[in-house]
Scaffold this motif. Structure first.
Motif, short mmCIF file in Angstrom:
data_model
loop_
_atom_site.label_atom_id
_atom_site.label_comp_id
_atom_site.label_asym_id
_atom_site.label_seq_id
_atom_site.Cartn_x
_atom_site.Cartn_y
_atom_site.Cartn_z
N ALA A 1 8.11 -4.20 -13.31
CA ALA A 1 8.88 -3.54 -12.24
C ALA A 1 8.29 -3.87 -10.88
O ALA A 1 9.03 -4.06 -9.89
N LEU A 2 6.98 -3.96 -10.79
CA LEU A 2 6.32 -4.28 -9.52
C LEU A 2 6.61 -5.72 -9.11
O LEU A 2 6.87 -6.00 -7.93
N GLY B 1 0.78 -1.23 0.00
CA GLY B 1 0.00 0.00 0.00
C GLY B 1 0.81 1.27 0.00
O GLY B 1 0.25 2.37 0.03
N ALA B 2 2.16 1.17 -0.02
CA ALA B 2 2.99 2.38 -0.01
C ALA B 2 2.66 3.24 -1.21
O ALA B 2 2.43 2.76 -2.31
N SER B 3 2.64 4.56 -0.99
CA SER B 3 2.30 5.47 -2.08
C SER B 3 3.22 6.69 -2.06
O SER B 3 3.79 7.05 -1.04
N ASN B 4 3.35 7.29 -3.21
CA ASN B 4 4.15 8.50 -3.36
C ASN B 4 3.23 9.58 -3.92
O ASN B 4 2.70 9.44 -5.02
N THR B 5 3.05 10.64 -3.18
CA THR B 5 2.12 11.68 -3.64
C THR B 5 2.61 12.36 -4.91
O THR B 5 1.83 13.02 -5.61
N ASP B 6 3.91 12.19 -5.25
CA ASP B 6 4.43 12.77 -6.49
C ASP B 6 4.30 11.82 -7.67
O ASP B 6 4.65 12.17 -8.79
N ALA B 7 3.79 10.58 -7.40
CA ALA B 7 3.72 9.58 -8.47
C ALA B 7 2.33 9.46 -9.04
O ALA B 7 1.93 8.41 -9.52
N GLU C 1 9.37 -2.17 -2.47
CA GLU C 1 9.58 -0.76 -2.78
C GLU C 1 8.76 -0.40 -4.02
O GLU C 1 9.22 -0.53 -5.15
N VAL C 2 7.54 0.03 -3.76
CA VAL C 2 6.62 0.36 -4.86
C VAL C 2 6.20 1.82 -4.83
O VAL C 2 5.39 2.25 -5.66
N SER C 3 6.74 2.60 -3.91
CA SER C 3 6.25 3.97 -3.72
C SER C 3 6.54 4.87 -4.92
O SER C 3 5.88 5.89 -5.10
N ARG C 4 7.51 4.51 -5.74
CA ARG C 4 7.83 5.36 -6.90
C ARG C 4 6.87 5.13 -8.06
O ARG C 4 6.92 5.85 -9.06
N ILE C 5 6.00 4.13 -7.93
CA ILE C 5 5.07 3.78 -9.00
C ILE C 5 3.65 4.08 -8.52
O ILE C 5 3.25 3.66 -7.44
N ALA C 6 2.89 4.79 -9.33
CA ALA C 6 1.50 5.09 -8.96
C ALA C 6 0.69 3.82 -8.90
O ALA C 6 0.90 2.88 -9.68
#
Length: 310
Positions: free
Chosen positions: A286-287, A229-235, A272-277
């Protein structure tokens, strides 16, 4: 005001739904026609024997591809759970894992994308509570698991959804596996809420995006949770439109729920999935790789904890 079938707003919604469909449609070319299954039971039932090792696969939309990589790593280490618990995307992967699919086989199936086999769009525009019926998803899962009920799979499997309108947690542990996965994946506004025996269901991520407590309630001795569930608000994915906004809203809502349940697990695998929306279904390779790397790092820890418990 409702939208016409060809309106820009409806096309944006269906684009997001089709993206979700590309995640679930990997094995459509290998399955046959659906047949009716039995009715799901309520949450009072559980595995007949307390599981030694439970693996919990959390919600995460496109990030769910990382679950396949983790499973590949566990396969390579010879680790097989006694119980699999899944929510939303984790329920979909977990159903096939419990049915006997290896991580490598699931990865192969995920490459065979046919959106039209899964995304059964409904007419009505904004006047309807969803843009995708979900029956095609239900059929896909039942076909792929040979129409076996949940309690007839190779590995015990639990699948969580949300009861509407009460918001209570629903745990499916027997009966129609396709319906259970459909209920667990029913993102509000995207999927039409499925109903059975007078009860309507929504996505399990609304109340338990990482259902560790469900594994504990089933008596699991060692619980390994896979949190994607990790997320990146910039992604953010601008092309996803309203679907992207909806998924990001889900992530915000589920952050604290995931953290609380993750604290109850013995081991938490976080690819490490936070860089991918979470709406980027084109990043599946990649996931999967991110999941494999995370699973491979912690596989020795799981093996050691299992050895000590023996």
């Amino acid at each position: 005001m409702s939208e016409s079938p060809g309106s820009p707003g409806r096309r944006l919604w269906l684009r997001g739904a089709a993206a979700f469909g590309s995640w679930v449609a990997g094995g459509a070319a290998l399955v046959a026609a659906a047949q009716p299954s039995s009715t799901p039971a309520d949450r009072r039932h559980g595995p007949a024997r307390a599981p030694r090792l439970a693996v919990v696969l959390g919600a995460g939309s496109a990030h769910g591809f990382a679950h396949i990589g983790v499973i590949k790593a566990l396969d390579a280490a010879g680790i097989r759970p006694d119980l699999i618990v899944g929510c939303s995307a984790g329920a979909l992967v977990g159903a096939f894992w419990a049915a006997g699919f290896s991580g490598s086989k699931m990865e192969t199936l995920a490459d065979r994308v046919r959106d039209q086999d899964i995304v059964d769009a409904v007419a009505g525009g904004a006047s309807r509570p969803g843009m995708v019926l979900g029956q095609a998803l239900q059929n896909f899962v039942n076909d792929g698991t040979d129409n076996r009920p949940i309690n007839g799979l190779a590995t015990p499997f639990l699948c969580v959804a949300t009861r509407y309108p009460t918001g209570e947690l629903q745990v499916f542990d027997r009966g129609d596996i396709g319906f259970a996965v459909r209920a667990s994946c029913s993102i509000p506004g995207v999927f039409m809420p499925p109903s059975r025996q007078g009860q309507t269901y929504l996505d399990g991520g609304l109340v338990s995006p990482l259902p560790v407590q469900t594994a504990r309630a089933a008596g699991a001795g060692l619980v390994v949770a896979v949190d994607v569930g990790a997320s990146n608000t910039d992604a953010a994915d601008p092309a996803a439109g309203m679907y992207g906004l909806l998924m990001r809203s889900f992530e915000i809502m589920g952050d604290s729920l995931r953290r609380n349940e993750a604290a109850l697990a013995d081991i938490v695998i976080r690819p490490e999935v936070s860089r991918i929306a979470s709406t980027d279904f084109s990043a599946r390779h990649a996931l999967v790789e991110a999941g494999f790397m995370a699973g491979a790092r912690l596989a020795p820890v799981i093996q050691e904890k299992l050895r000590l418990r023996r």
